[in-house]
Design an enzyme around this catalytic site. Sequence first.
Site, short mmCIF file in Angstrom:
data_model
loop_
_atom_site.label_atom_id
_atom_site.label_comp_id
_atom_site.label_asym_id
_atom_site.label_seq_id
_atom_site.Cartn_x
_atom_site.Cartn_y
_atom_site.Cartn_z
N LYS A 54 -33.99 -12.21 -10.52
CA LYS A 54 -32.48 -12.06 -10.65
C LYS A 54 -31.79 -11.10 -10.05
O LYS A 54 -30.32 -11.14 -9.48
CB LYS A 54 -32.40 -12.36 -12.01
CG LYS A 54 -32.88 -13.65 -12.65
CD LYS A 54 -32.75 -13.60 -14.24
CE LYS A 54 -33.55 -15.06 -14.70
NZ LYS A 54 -33.36 -15.23 -16.21
N GLN A 98 -33.73 -11.60 -21.77
CA GLN A 98 -34.78 -12.45 -21.08
C GLN A 98 -35.66 -13.02 -22.36
O GLN A 98 -36.02 -12.21 -23.18
CB GLN A 98 -35.32 -11.63 -19.99
CG GLN A 98 -36.59 -12.38 -19.50
CD GLN A 98 -35.78 -13.45 -18.30
OE1 GLN A 98 -34.75 -13.30 -17.94
NE2 GLN A 98 -36.75 -14.29 -18.16
N ASP A 121 -25.98 -17.32 -20.00
CA ASP A 121 -27.35 -18.02 -20.48
C ASP A 121 -26.99 -19.65 -20.55
O ASP A 121 -27.79 -20.56 -20.75
CB ASP A 121 -28.23 -17.55 -20.93
CG ASP A 121 -29.44 -17.04 -20.22
OD1 ASP A 121 -29.67 -17.37 -19.27
OD2 ASP A 121 -30.23 -16.19 -20.55
N1 GUN Z 1 -36.95 -17.09 -19.77
C1 GUN Z 1 -37.27 -18.10 -18.98
N2 GUN Z 1 -36.14 -18.83 -18.34
C2 GUN Z 1 -35.09 -18.07 -18.89
C3 GUN Z 1 -33.69 -18.03 -18.68
O1 GUN Z 1 -33.11 -19.04 -18.06
N3 GUN Z 1 -32.88 -17.22 -19.76
C4 GUN Z 1 -33.56 -16.18 -20.26
N4 GUN Z 1 -32.75 -15.34 -20.98
N5 GUN Z 1 -34.73 -16.16 -20.48
C5 GUN Z 1 -35.52 -16.89 -19.67
#
Ligand code: GUN
Length: 290
Positions: A54, A98, A121
Site C-alpha cells: 500500500k 490494518q 477502508d
Molecule cells: N486486512 C486484509 N484486508 C484488509 C483491508 O482491506 N483493510 C484493512 N484495514 N485490513 C485488511
Amino acid sequence: MTKLLDGNQLALKIREEISKEIEEKIINKKRRIPHLGIILMGNNDSSITYVNSKIKECKKTGIKSTLIHLSSSISENILLKEIKKMNLNPLIDGFIVQLPLGKHINQEKIILSIDPKKDVDGFHPENFGKMALGMKSFFPATALGIITMLERNKIDISGKHSVIIGRSRIVGTPISILMSRKAYPGNSTVTITHSKTPNIESFTKQADIIIVAIGIPKFIKSNMIKKGSIIIDVGINNIKNNNKNILIGDVDFHNVYEKVSYITPVPGGVGPMTRIMLLKNTLKAALKNK
Ligand code: GUN
C-alpha cells in the site's frame, strides 16, 4: 474464448487517472498533497506485505503516506490513542487500521473509534450502513475493486446470478451489497454461501458469476461451475512449493480456465485493484477535506 481480467493493467490505468486528478485538482490549485495514514499492529507476515505494498502504491501515485507500526503487545488504550491522533490530525486525509488485530483487542471498538470522514477502508458502521442503504460513502476497497473491474471490462452484471463464497466484512458482505444494489453497476441476483452452507457446488453450478473469498487454495474446480461463467478469485494463499513461497488463489485456475468466459489471475487480479481503490478513497477524502 476465455478472457483474463488483468488487475495489474487496469490498476495501472486507474493509477494514472488518480495521478492526473491529483495534478489537476490539487497540485495546480496549490492544495496539500493527499495523505494516507496506516496503523499496523504486530508482525503478521501477510499484514506487513499488504501494508508495504500500500505504501509503495502511494509513492507511485503521488500520495503521501505515514505508517505507525505498533508492537503486538500494546494495549487497546494505546491503539485508541493512536487512532485519536489520526482522527484529529488535520494533515491526515484518511487512514486505515490494518486487520487482523491482536486477540486482546476489541476490533469492533477500534473500528467504531475511526472518524467516518477518514475511514477510507469503509469499515465503520456509518459508511457500511450508508453503502447498504444506497447512499454515498466510502466503499471497502476489495468490493469496490471487483465491481470496478467488472464495469471497466464492460461485463453486465444486471440480472445475472452471482454466487459469493465467504461472508467476511472485508470482502463477502460488502461485495454482496454492491452486486445486488439498485444502481449501476449492480442489480445482480446474489446468493451468499459460507462455511456453514452444505453442498456449495449446488450453488456454484448455477452461477453466472462466482466471487470466491474463502481462503482455501484451489477450492473451485471445473466440475463445480457451469460453462461460460465468470470467476473472480479473491483468495491469496501463501503456500510453499519446492521450498519457494508462492501465492495461489481459491480457484484451481488451470483446471477451470477452458470452461470460463472471464477469470481473474492470482496474483495480478483482485489484489492490485484493492490497493488502487484504497488510494481512490484517499483522494476522495482529500478532495472533501477543505
Ligand atoms: N486486512 C486484509 N484486508 C484488509 C483491508 O482491506 N483493510 C484493512 N484495514 N485490513 C485488511
